[in-house]
Write a protein that holds these residues in place. Structure first.
Motif, PDB file in Angstrom:
ATOM      1  N   ARG A  97      -4.431  -0.547 -16.821  1.00  0.00           N
ATOM      2  CA  ARG A  97      -5.766  -0.027 -17.153  1.00  0.00           C
ATOM      3  C   ARG A  97      -5.720   0.811 -18.425  1.00  0.00           C
ATOM      4  O   ARG A  97      -6.594   0.694 -19.289  1.00  0.00           O
ATOM      5  N   LYS A  98      -4.715   1.646 -18.530  1.00  0.00           N
ATOM      6  CA  LYS A  98      -4.550   2.482 -19.710  1.00  0.00           C
ATOM      7  C   LYS A  98      -4.350   1.621 -20.961  1.00  0.00           C
ATOM      8  O   LYS A  98      -4.772   1.994 -22.053  1.00  0.00           O
ATOM      9  N   ALA A  99      -3.739   0.451 -20.779  1.00  0.00           N
ATOM     10  CA  ALA A  99      -3.464  -0.439 -21.907  1.00  0.00           C
ATOM     11  C   ALA A  99      -4.633  -1.382 -22.211  1.00  0.00           C
ATOM     12  O   ALA A  99      -4.513  -2.248 -23.058  1.00  0.00           O
ATOM     13  N   GLY A 100      -5.721  -1.248 -21.493  1.00  0.00           N
ATOM     14  CA  GLY A 100      -6.887  -2.065 -21.806  1.00  0.00           C
ATOM     15  C   GLY A 100      -7.299  -3.050 -20.742  1.00  0.00           C
ATOM     16  O   GLY A 100      -8.312  -3.721 -20.882  1.00  0.00           O
ATOM     17  N   GLY A 101      -6.524  -3.185 -19.665  1.00  0.00           N
ATOM     18  CA  GLY A 101      -6.945  -4.036 -18.553  1.00  0.00           C
ATOM     19  C   GLY A 101      -6.802  -5.512 -18.822  1.00  0.00           C
ATOM     20  O   GLY A 101      -5.802  -5.976 -19.325  1.00  0.00           O
ATOM     21  N   GLY A 102      -7.840  -6.255 -18.477  1.00  0.00           N
ATOM     22  CA  GLY A 102      -7.819  -7.703 -18.632  1.00  0.00           C
ATOM     23  C   GLY A 102      -7.637  -8.404 -17.303  1.00  0.00           C
ATOM     24  O   GLY A 102      -7.673  -7.793 -16.229  1.00  0.00           O
ATOM     25  N   ALA A 103      -7.438  -9.695 -17.380  1.00  0.00           N
ATOM     26  CA  ALA A 103      -7.328 -10.520 -16.171  1.00  0.00           C
ATOM     27  C   ALA A 103      -6.118 -10.135 -15.327  1.00  0.00           C
ATOM     28  O   ALA A 103      -6.189 -10.127 -14.096  1.00  0.00           O
ATOM     29  N   ALA A 104      -5.007  -9.798 -15.971  1.00  0.00           N
ATOM     30  CA  ALA A 104      -3.817  -9.405 -15.203  1.00  0.00           C
ATOM     31  C   ALA A 104      -4.104  -8.157 -14.373  1.00  0.00           C
ATOM     32  O   ALA A 104      -3.640  -8.050 -13.231  1.00  0.00           O
ATOM     33  N   LEU A 105      -4.881  -7.242 -14.919  1.00  0.00           N
ATOM     34  CA  LEU A 105      -5.253  -6.043 -14.168  1.00  0.00           C
ATOM     35  C   LEU A 105      -6.055  -6.424 -12.925  1.00  0.00           C
ATOM     36  O   LEU A 105      -5.800  -5.918 -11.833  1.00  0.00           O
ATOM     37  N   ARG A 106      -7.011  -7.313 -13.072  1.00  0.00           N
ATOM     38  CA  ARG A 106      -7.832  -7.715 -11.921  1.00  0.00           C
ATOM     39  C   ARG A 106      -6.977  -8.365 -10.829  1.00  0.00           C
ATOM     40  O   ARG A 106      -7.172  -8.094  -9.640  1.00  0.00           O
ATOM     41  N   TRP A 107      -6.009  -9.196 -11.208  1.00  0.00           N
ATOM     42  CA  TRP A 107      -5.135  -9.831 -10.215  1.00  0.00           C
ATOM     43  C   TRP A 107      -4.186  -8.808  -9.582  1.00  0.00           C
ATOM     44  O   TRP A 107      -3.866  -8.908  -8.394  1.00  0.00           O
ATOM     45  N   THR A 108      -3.769  -7.822 -10.360  1.00  0.00           N
ATOM     46  CA  THR A 108      -2.912  -6.766  -9.807  1.00  0.00           C
ATOM     47  C   THR A 108      -3.701  -5.931  -8.801  1.00  0.00           C
ATOM     48  O   THR A 108      -3.188  -5.594  -7.722  1.00  0.00           O
ATOM     49  N   ILE A 109      -4.946  -5.625  -9.123  1.00  0.00           N
ATOM     50  CA  ILE A 109      -5.800  -4.884  -8.182  1.00  0.00           C
ATOM     51  C   ILE A 109      -6.011  -5.704  -6.912  1.00  0.00           C
ATOM     52  O   ILE A 109      -5.943  -5.158  -5.802  1.00  0.00           O
ATOM     53  N   ALA A 110      -6.251  -6.999  -7.054  1.00  0.00           N
ATOM     54  CA  ALA A 110      -6.423  -7.859  -5.874  1.00  0.00           C
ATOM     55  C   ALA A 110      -5.154  -7.851  -5.021  1.00  0.00           C
ATOM     56  O   ALA A 110      -5.225  -7.745  -3.785  1.00  0.00           O
ATOM     57  N   GLY A 111      -3.993  -7.943  -5.664  1.00  0.00           N
ATOM     58  CA  GLY A 111      -2.735  -7.900  -4.919  1.00  0.00           C
ATOM     59  C   GLY A 111      -2.548  -6.580  -4.201  1.00  0.00           C
ATOM     60  O   GLY A 111      -2.145  -6.538  -3.034  1.00  0.00           O
ATOM     61  N   LEU A 112      -2.869  -5.483  -4.895  1.00  0.00           N
ATOM     62  CA  LEU A 112      -2.763  -4.162  -4.281  1.00  0.00           C
ATOM     63  C   LEU A 112      -3.719  -4.033  -3.096  1.00  0.00           C
ATOM     64  O   LEU A 112      -3.343  -3.516  -2.039  1.00  0.00           O
ATOM     65  N   ALA A 113      -4.935  -4.522  -3.247  1.00  0.00           N
ATOM     66  CA  ALA A 113      -5.920  -4.443  -2.158  1.00  0.00           C
ATOM     67  C   ALA A 113      -5.455  -5.252  -0.945  1.00  0.00           C
ATOM     68  O   ALA A 113      -5.557  -4.777   0.200  1.00  0.00           O
ATOM     69  N   LEU A 114      -4.939  -6.437  -1.183  1.00  0.00           N
ATOM     70  CA  LEU A 114      -4.462  -7.265  -0.068  1.00  0.00           C
ATOM     71  C   LEU A 114      -3.248  -6.637   0.610  1.00  0.00           C
ATOM     72  O   LEU A 114      -3.144  -6.626   1.839  1.00  0.00           O
ATOM     73  N   TYR A 115      -2.325  -6.104  -0.191  1.00  0.00           N
ATOM     74  CA  TYR A 115      -1.169  -5.449   0.420  1.00  0.00           C
ATOM     75  C   TYR A 115      -1.611  -4.228   1.218  1.00  0.00           C
ATOM     76  O   TYR A 115      -1.086  -3.968   2.308  1.00  0.00           O
ATOM     77  N   THR A 116      -2.576  -3.493   0.685  1.00  0.00           N
ATOM     78  CA  THR A 116      -3.095  -2.324   1.395  1.00  0.00           C
ATOM     79  C   THR A 116      -3.688  -2.740   2.741  1.00  0.00           C
ATOM     80  O   THR A 116      -3.502  -2.044   3.748  1.00  0.00           O
ATOM     81  N   ALA A 117      -4.382  -3.871   2.780  1.00  0.00           N
ATOM     82  CA  ALA A 117      -4.921  -4.381   4.052  1.00  0.00           C
ATOM     83  C   ALA A 117      -3.783  -4.643   5.039  1.00  0.00           C
ATOM     84  O   ALA A 117      -3.875  -4.295   6.226  1.00  0.00           O
ATOM     85  N   GLY A 118      -2.696  -5.240   4.559  1.00  0.00           N
ATOM     86  CA  GLY A 118      -1.537  -5.474   5.421  1.00  0.00           C
ATOM     87  C   GLY A 118      -0.871  -4.180   5.848  1.00  0.00           C
ATOM     88  O   GLY A 118      -0.432  -4.038   6.997  1.00  0.00           O
ATOM     89  N   LEU A 119      -0.804  -3.225   4.933  1.00  0.00           N
ATOM     90  CA  LEU A 119      -0.219  -1.919   5.233  1.00  0.00           C
ATOM     91  C   LEU A 119      -1.038  -1.198   6.302  1.00  0.00           C
ATOM     92  O   LEU A 119      -0.489  -0.653   7.270  1.00  0.00           O
TER      93      LEU A 119
END
Length: 188
Positions: A97-119
């Motif tokens: 995010r600090k580096a400007g975001g982009g599509a990789a940021l959105r996929w990283t957020i999705a991965g974090l959200a899904l892992y959080t659901a599992g956690l």
């Protein structure tokens, strides 16, 4: 007189990150991706092998084995992966995010959200079931190990499937984010 060709309110371009900064950000994402994959693999092993194998045992053996597994899994190596799979992608989100975001940021957020659901599934369902099993007492001394097993096995297996799916999907999202980061690095 304004001599700037884009006008007085044009945003300054964001400077491209240095290769060292980009590499550091990518290493954090890679480490988070690996940790997430390891945790998803642990859950998958329970889904495909451990629980089906234990399903073929008698009640007392089942309870004793799960009690032993629950004690042994609480170790620094597992905890490093289990919590690292949350913390490292979280750090990657902030750094991307600090580096400007982009599509990789959105996929990283999705991965974090899904892992959080599992956690949260693990902490809200699997761990309380593990604690109830532990509190049942020594499997060898249980008057009715079948009742203890019935209260534990089906709900634990069902919630394990949920966290397996969430963690596996999280790993897939993070792998895709890594792919996008690789493309971005190749293009710069």
């Amino acid at each position: 007189m304004n001599t700037h060709p884009a006008g007085p309110h044009a945003a300054s371009p964001v400077p491209a990150p240095s290769p060292a900064a980009r590499g550091s950000r990518d290493r954090v994402l890679l480490a988070g991706t690996v940790a997430t994959g390891l945790v998803a693999g642990t859950y998958f092993a329970f889904t495909c092998a451990v629980m089906p194998g234990l399903a073929a045992t008698d009640d007392r053996t089942f309870v004793a084995a799960m009690q032993a597994i629950n004690v042994k899994i609480e170790n620094p190596v597992f905890f490093a992966g289990f919590f690292g799979a949350f913390v490292l992608p979280l750090i990657a989100v902030f750094r991307q995010r600090k580096a400007g975001g982009g599509a990789a940021l959105r996929w990283t957020i999705a991965g974090l959200a899904l892992y959080t659901a599992g956690l949260l599934t693990t902490m809200g369902f699997n761990i309380p079931l593990n604690n109830t099993l532990k509190d049942a007492g020594d499997a060898a001394a249980l008057a009715d190990p079948g009742a203890v097993r019935r209260d534990f096995e089906d709900p634990w297996v069902a919630w394990n499937i949920v966290r397996t799916a969430a963690s596996t999907a999280a790993a897939g999202c993070l792998v895709y984010a890594m792919r996008l980061r690789g493309r971005a690095a190749a293009g710069s």
